[in-house]
Design an enzyme around this catalytic site. Structure first.
Site, mmCIF file in Angstrom:
data_model
loop_
_atom_site.group_PDB
_atom_site.id
_atom_site.type_symbol
_atom_site.label_atom_id
_atom_site.label_comp_id
_atom_site.label_asym_id
_atom_site.label_seq_id
_atom_site.Cartn_x
_atom_site.Cartn_y
_atom_site.Cartn_z
ATOM 1 N N SER A 53 0.858 -1.184 0.000
ATOM 2 C CA SER A 53 0.000 0.000 0.000
ATOM 3 C C SER A 53 0.897 1.239 0.000
ATOM 4 C CB SER A 53 -0.913 0.007 1.227
ATOM 5 O OG SER A 53 -1.828 -1.061 1.175
ATOM 6 N N LYS A 107 -7.424 1.406 -2.754
ATOM 7 C CA LYS A 107 -7.006 0.914 -1.434
ATOM 8 C C LYS A 107 -7.164 2.003 -0.384
ATOM 9 C CE LYS A 107 -5.350 -1.573 1.883
ATOM 10 N NZ LYS A 107 -4.069 -2.275 1.888
ATOM 11 N N LYS A 167 -0.712 5.340 8.280
ATOM 12 C CA LYS A 167 -0.001 5.690 7.041
ATOM 13 C C LYS A 167 -0.971 5.807 5.880
ATOM 14 C CE LYS A 167 1.576 2.438 4.693
ATOM 15 N NZ LYS A 167 1.144 1.586 3.552
#
Length: 300
Positions: A99, A173, A241
């Site tokens: 990711s 995502k 994050k």
């Protein structure tokens, strides 16, 4: 004549990478593995993988290379600083299941394309349970013809959807992580409310399952909250994050996302307090602290 399966390299065999490798091995693929912490890759040798000492060594003979690394900086380091990109065979395909930011994914795709390598950015959702069961949601960005051609390699891992050009997988995502974080927050707040009101959180979860509040978050993370098992399947620091990535993408597009920003701030505080490696369902602990952990049970 049966067509032979393409040889695979897999870079990054941590919480998610290791079970994904096991799924590929179980489907009959030859897999060469590398991990920064060598012992994590070594554990897969007994399952049939071959261990490489460097990323470049791992990818030399691969038709398809997977990366499953912690963030964009780690992907860039492995590909370009440690020499994996230069060692990839021309015409091979790199599938980055990490990711990372959409901009970085597009940059990597362009740099690899200049070397004759096609990149597919294909982050995943489903956590360690999905990786072990082969039920991950796979969001692929990149050329349609390449994704169609290599689609069989995704079958042991989960359900593949081509969502658009390079970088689109990472955008999807981030959106997925918005939904997951907000839903974890909603389930955690409900657990606190139910307990404070004198009901049993476990029975509450059972009661609402099958109704409009049913979700994988209620099923899996609701159970974690009730059992108070916050062993990391998805560490809070990595979810933060991703939420920071959502904030950056929203700012670039002049979007106001108040629910996302509220939960992002909560995770930021939770991680800053030393809980970065606690599972993201552990947001319950932050909300309990915020409320002084005051429930009817605590007062009796």
């Amino acid at each position: 004549m049966t067509q032979s399966l393409p040889p695979i390299a897999f870079l990054g065999t941590g919480l998610m990478g290791a079970p994904m490798v096991r799924r590929l091995l179980g489907a009959g693929y030859s897999v060469t593995v590398w991990n920064r912490a060598a012992e994590k890759a070594r554990a897969l040798v007994e399952a049939g993988a071959r261990q490489a000492l460097t990323p470049a060594e791992a990818v030399t003979d691969a038709d398809i290379t997977f990366t499953m690394l912690s963030d964009g900086a780690a992907v860039a380091d492995v590909l370009f600083a440690r020499g994996a990109a230069q060692a990839l065979r021309e015409g091979s395909v790199l599938i980055d299941t990490s990711s990372i930011s959409p901009d970085m994914a597009r940059d990597h795709a362009a740099r690899l394309n200049a070397l004759g390598i096609t990149q597919i950015d294909c982050p995943v959702s489903g956590g360690t349970a999905g990786a072990e069961a082969g039920t991950l949601a796979l969001m692929a960005g990149g050329p349609a013809e390449t994704i169609t051609r290599i689609a069989p390699v995704f079958e042991p891992l989960g359900r593949l959807t081509h969502v658009g050009p390079a970088g689109a997988g990472q955008v999807c995502k981030l959106a997925n992580q918005q939904i997951v974080a907000i839903t974890i927050g909603a389930v955690a707040e409900a657990m606190i409310l139910v307990k404070a009101g004198g009901a049993d959180p476990a029975k509450f979860r059972d009661a609402i399952r099958g109704g409009f509040a049913e979700s994988r978050i209620l099923e899996l993370h609701g159970a974690r909250m009730i059992e108070r098992d916050f062993t990391p399947g998805g560490p809070s620091r990595l979810h933060l994050k991703d939420l920071n990535g959502v904030a950056a993408l929203a700012e670039a597009n002049q979007l106001e996302l108040p629910l996302t920003e509220t939960v992002r701030t909560a995770y930021e505080t939770f991680v800053a307090a030393g809980n970065g490696d606690v599972d993201h369902s552990g947001l319950l602990l932050f909300l309990e602290t915020l409320n002084g952990a005051t429930t009817r049970e605590d007062q009796t």
